[in-house]
Design an enzyme around this catalytic site. Structure first.
Site, mmCIF file in Angstrom:
data_model
loop_
_atom_site.group_PDB
_atom_site.id
_atom_site.type_symbol
_atom_site.label_atom_id
_atom_site.label_comp_id
_atom_site.label_asym_id
_atom_site.label_seq_id
_atom_site.Cartn_x
_atom_site.Cartn_y
_atom_site.Cartn_z
ATOM 1 N N SER A 129 -1.933 -10.333 3.162
ATOM 2 C CA SER A 129 -1.864 -9.052 3.856
ATOM 3 C C SER A 129 -1.361 -9.337 5.267
ATOM 4 O O SER A 129 -2.000 -10.067 6.027
ATOM 5 C CB SER A 129 -3.248 -8.399 3.903
ATOM 6 O OG SER A 129 -3.198 -7.197 4.643
ATOM 7 N N ASP B 103 0.818 -1.214 0.000
ATOM 8 C CA ASP B 103 0.000 0.000 0.000
ATOM 9 C C ASP B 103 0.854 1.268 0.000
ATOM 10 O O ASP B 103 0.714 2.134 -0.868
ATOM 11 C CB ASP B 103 -0.932 0.016 1.218
ATOM 12 C CG ASP B 103 -1.970 -1.092 1.165
ATOM 13 O OD1 ASP B 103 -2.431 -1.425 0.063
ATOM 14 O OD2 ASP B 103 -2.326 -1.614 2.231
ATOM 15 N N ASP C 38 -7.846 -0.146 10.792
ATOM 16 C CA ASP C 38 -6.703 0.730 11.037
ATOM 17 C C ASP C 38 -6.966 2.181 10.656
ATOM 18 O O ASP C 38 -6.403 3.095 11.251
ATOM 19 C CB ASP C 38 -5.472 0.211 10.292
ATOM 20 C CG ASP C 38 -4.783 -0.918 11.037
ATOM 21 O OD1 ASP C 38 -5.070 -1.104 12.224
ATOM 22 O OD2 ASP C 38 -3.954 -1.616 10.419
ATOM 23 N N ARG D 236 -1.115 1.070 16.416
ATOM 24 C CA ARG D 236 -1.507 2.195 15.566
ATOM 25 C C ARG D 236 -1.570 3.539 16.302
ATOM 26 O O ARG D 236 -1.081 4.545 15.784
ATOM 27 C CB ARG D 236 -2.848 1.906 14.884
ATOM 28 C CG ARG D 236 -2.850 0.697 13.960
ATOM 29 C CD ARG D 236 -1.652 0.675 13.057
ATOM 30 N NE ARG D 236 -1.757 -0.325 11.999
ATOM 31 C CZ ARG D 236 -0.737 -1.036 11.549
ATOM 32 N NH1 ARG D 236 0.472 -0.869 12.081
ATOM 33 N NH2 ARG D 236 -0.897 -1.908 10.585
#
Length: 410
Positions: A179, A18, A127, A98
């Protein structure tokens, strides 16, 4: 948000699929803006290798690699473990990383005079919420760019095609395109064959597991370990004093070698859909288990039950990106009080994916063998239980009499 006003962007950069394509995409779509990449080191290891060269080659003006590992363990992992917080059995490995990374993004964005912060989270995932709520906590008016909510790319397949068209090197292929998210606490796997809950994870397949082995491949002999805790915090492993971070890393090795800490679940995402994930959390599984065993000695019934109840709330807050909220801080304060007497030693046996109790000791133990014994004792009068039962059962007795009187079934 007026794109013309965006001259400098701070990007949360991992070097994965990404964020690798986001740098050129930002420059193409935001007037060739300056992109400053920031990678938070939360223990992802070799994933950081070559990251600066890659970021610069793909268009970033600079890359910050920030070592956040100590803060990650002491201020996020340990408070969550002490709370016993599990989200549908998931040990929150991505969730509590995060907000820490986002806080550092804001600090760098302010220092650099950035006009916006960008992340590579998809519009389907959790996220995006975790990053953006944390950013709002420290920079409430900072514009946030989320390319997945803007661009025409619809799949990871199309992302790979974009990368190939822009000569962006990738460590994955279409066949190994799971992922993944990795830090010193865990590794998650999603996508490909795992999208079908009917498919068994290929634990024995070479290259799938990274933090350990399948229980089927674990040794045929057990590994014994002893953990010391002080007020709920791990302070020693097998008699050797260590930091909590050092203990987690060592437990990852020991647990991984014995096939411990694998979790395969279909979970409920914050955005409303279900998703299937496979998690490796060897050290975390051991820590959660050990502290829970110690709590059976050191917490009274009502404290233990209330803590268990509030652990669900704590886990929801962490999973849903609500780390920087008054309620999460208040729950942590509650947990700290309960942990004041959770000091002691726990011995465990690791064997083919299992964590087996092998002994627990504490000077603060509420377990009194003289009271609990089935043999003769001098401290417990069994005749006292008759009066206790009479009073404890009084509401049931009264209700039964009232029911009988009003239904004519006396």
């Amino acid at each position: 948000m007026d794109k013309k006003n965006i001259k400098k962007v701070v990007l949360a950069y991992s070097g994965g699929l990404d964020t690798s394509i986001i740098i050129p995409w930002l420059k193409e779509n935001y007037n060739n803006c300056e992109v400053i990449a920031v990678s938070g080191n939360v223990g992802q290891g070799t994933e950081l290798d070559g990251l600066e060269e890659k970021a610069i080659q793909t268009g970033a003006s600079k890359l910050y690699i920030e070592d956040l590992t100590d803060e990650f363990v002491d201020e996020f992992i340990i408070p969550t473990v002490k709370a016993g917080a599990l989200y549908e059995d998931y040990m929150l490995g991505t969730s509590f990383a995060r907000p820490l990374i986002a806080k550092r993004l804001v600090e760098i964005a302010k220092a650099e005079g950035a006009d916006a912060i960008c992340h590579g989270c998809t519009g389907k995932g959790n996220d995006q919420v975790r990053f953006e709520l944390a950013i709002k906590a420290f920079a409430p008016d900072m514009p946030i760019i989320a390319p997945w909510r803007e661009w025409s790319i619809k799949s990871r397949e199309e992302e790979i095609a974009y990368a190939e068209a822009h000569n962006i090197p990738l460590k994955i292929t279409r066949e190994t395109n799971y992922s993944k998210d990795k830090n010193l606490w865990h590794l998650s796997h999603e996508g490909l064959d795992l999208e079908d809950p009917g498919n068994e994870p290929q634990y024995e397949k070479a290259g799938f597991l990274e933090m350990g082995v399948s229980p089927m491949q674990a040794p045929d002999h057990p590994t014994y370990i002893t953990l010391d805790f002080e007020q709920g915090v791990p302070v020693a492993l097998d008699g050797q004093k260590m930091s909590a971070k050092e203990i987690i890393l060592k437990l990852n090795d020991l647990g991984g070698a014995n096939g411990v800490g694998l979790l395969d679940i279909v979970e409920n995402r914050l955005v409303g859909m279900k998703c299937r994930g496979v998690y490796e959390t060897p050290g975390g599984a051991i820590l959660y288990h050990a502290l829970k065993v110690l709590e059976t000695l050191c917490l009274d019934k009502y404290a233990a039950h209330k803590k268990q109840e509030l652990a669900i709330t704590f886990a929801d807050l962490v999973y849903n990106g609500q780390w920087y909220t008054p309620l999460r801080k208040a729950l942590s304060a509650f947990v700290d009080v309960l942990m004041e007497h959770c000091t002691g030693k726990v011995k465990l046996k690791l064997y083919k994916g299992n964590i087996i109790n092998a002994g627990v000791w504490s000077d603060w133990s509420l377990y009194d063998p003289e009271i609990a014994t089935f043999d003769e004792d001098e401290v417990y009068n069994q005749a006292d239980s008759a009066g206790f039962i009479s009073l404890f059962g009084l509401p049931i007795k009264v209700q039964a009499k009232v029911d009988a009187k009003n239904t004519g079934k006396q």
